[in-house]
Design an enzyme around this catalytic site. Structure first.
Site, PDB file in Angstrom:
ATOM      1  N   GLU A  35       0.838  -1.202   0.000  1.00  0.00           N
ATOM      2  CA  GLU A  35       0.000   0.000   0.000  1.00  0.00           C
ATOM      3  C   GLU A  35       0.875   1.255   0.000  1.00  0.00           C
ATOM      4  O   GLU A  35       1.856   1.345   0.727  1.00  0.00           O
ATOM      5  CB  GLU A  35      -0.892  -0.029   1.246  1.00  0.00           C
ATOM      6  N   LYS A  70      -9.280   3.073  -2.357  1.00  0.00           N
ATOM      7  CA  LYS A  70      -9.635   2.403  -1.102  1.00  0.00           C
ATOM      8  C   LYS A  70     -10.991   2.879  -0.595  1.00  0.00           C
ATOM      9  O   LYS A  70     -11.231   4.091  -0.452  1.00  0.00           O
ATOM     10  CB  LYS A  70      -8.542   2.675  -0.063  1.00  0.00           C
ATOM     11  N   CYS A 118      -5.667  -3.159   1.945  1.00  0.00           N
ATOM     12  CA  CYS A 118      -5.503  -3.237   3.395  1.00  0.00           C
ATOM     13  C   CYS A 118      -6.811  -3.451   4.155  1.00  0.00           C
ATOM     14  O   CYS A 118      -7.364  -4.547   4.146  1.00  0.00           O
ATOM     15  CB  CYS A 118      -4.771  -1.985   3.874  1.00  0.00           C
TER      16      CYS A 118
END
Length: 266
Positions: free
Chosen positions: A42, A111, A145
């Site tokens: 990430e 995200k 994540c």
């Protein structure tokens, strides 16, 4: 069959040029090792724990960083998944990009589940739950994540036909359970390959867990890193997805009529 390289490496905070130089070398090594796709953690270009510098370092998908990564991919003939703060007008997103082995941008995933005060202050959440692209005949999907810690995004990918879910992360101790238990469970319950790629070392007050892994659709661990720097190689086999979905029939035997309340806000 797709050979994948997973880069669990250190990061120099606020140092995109150093990160790009390192990416060039890692891509060369990955390609020399037979990999067709290199997956990085990430926010792999800027570092993760950079706070207000997110605004300064953010750039559009076709900015200097994006163009440099595409040149690296084309030069070494390897696809790359990398992360960078993406500027889109007034908004900044935590974005992972998938670039082809010829340097074409195939997918950009923003995200959707922001973790902690730093992300929530500096990023706007994405609103596309499923972002996919075909790569060497395999349908690849992207999450980042914290997204994988919710069951719904991975299940949405499985229902949309994702065969290989790629999840760059910046996981911190003591959250070993995410890398060791939850990620394999996501692979098993959705019968798809899952790559979970963390960094290693420290960044200011944060120390990263490592434990990068590639999990098969039956929950088998195909590759697992320790806590230090590693470049892992493993293979993604589409036949394993077909076989797992034939044996484990949860997807086919779901009862969506019973689950409507799961999508309602508490």
């Amino acid at each position: 069959m797709l050979t994948v390289a997973l880069d669990q490496g250190p990061i120099e905070r606020h140092a995109p040029q150093a990160a790009l130089s390192r990416l060039d070398e890692v891509a060369r090594r990955a390609a020399a090792g037979g990999a067709r796709l290199l997956v990085c953690p990430e926010m792999s270009v800027t570092g993760y724990n950079i706070g207000a510098d997110i605004e300064r370092l953010a750039e559009p998908a076709d900015g200097p960083v994006g163009l440099r990564v595409r040149r690296i991919a084309a030069e070494h003939g390897i696809g790359i998944v990398y992360g960078n703060p993406e500027r889109d007008g007034d908004a900044v997103h935590n974005t992972s990009f998938l670039v082809s082995a010829t340097g074409e941008l195939l997918a950009a995933y923003r995200k959707t589940h922001l973790w902690g005060p730093m992300e929530q202050e500096h990023f706007r959440p994405g609103d596309a739950p499923v972002v996919q692209a075909d790569f060497d005949g395999i349908r690849i999907g992207l999450l980042i994540c914290y997204d994988i810690e919710f069951p719904e995004p991975a299940r949405a990918h499985a229902l949309a036909g994702t065969e290989f879910l790629v999840v760059p992360t910046a996981l911190l101790p003591p959250e070993d359970v995410v890398a060791e238990t939850l990620v394999p469970a996501r692979a098993y319950e959705n019968q798809m390959h899952v790559a979970y790629v963390d960094r290693c070392g420290s960044e200011d007050e944060l120390s990263y867990l490592g434990k990068t892994c590639l999990i098969a659709p039956d929950g088998t661990e195909l590759a697992r890193a320790g806590s230090g720097e590693e470049l892992l190689f493993a293979r993604v086999d589409p036949a394993a997805t077909t076989a797992a979905r034939r044996v484990n029939t949860q997807l086919a035997e779901r009862r969506p009529d019973l689950y409507a309340s799961l999508t309602e806000a508490p």
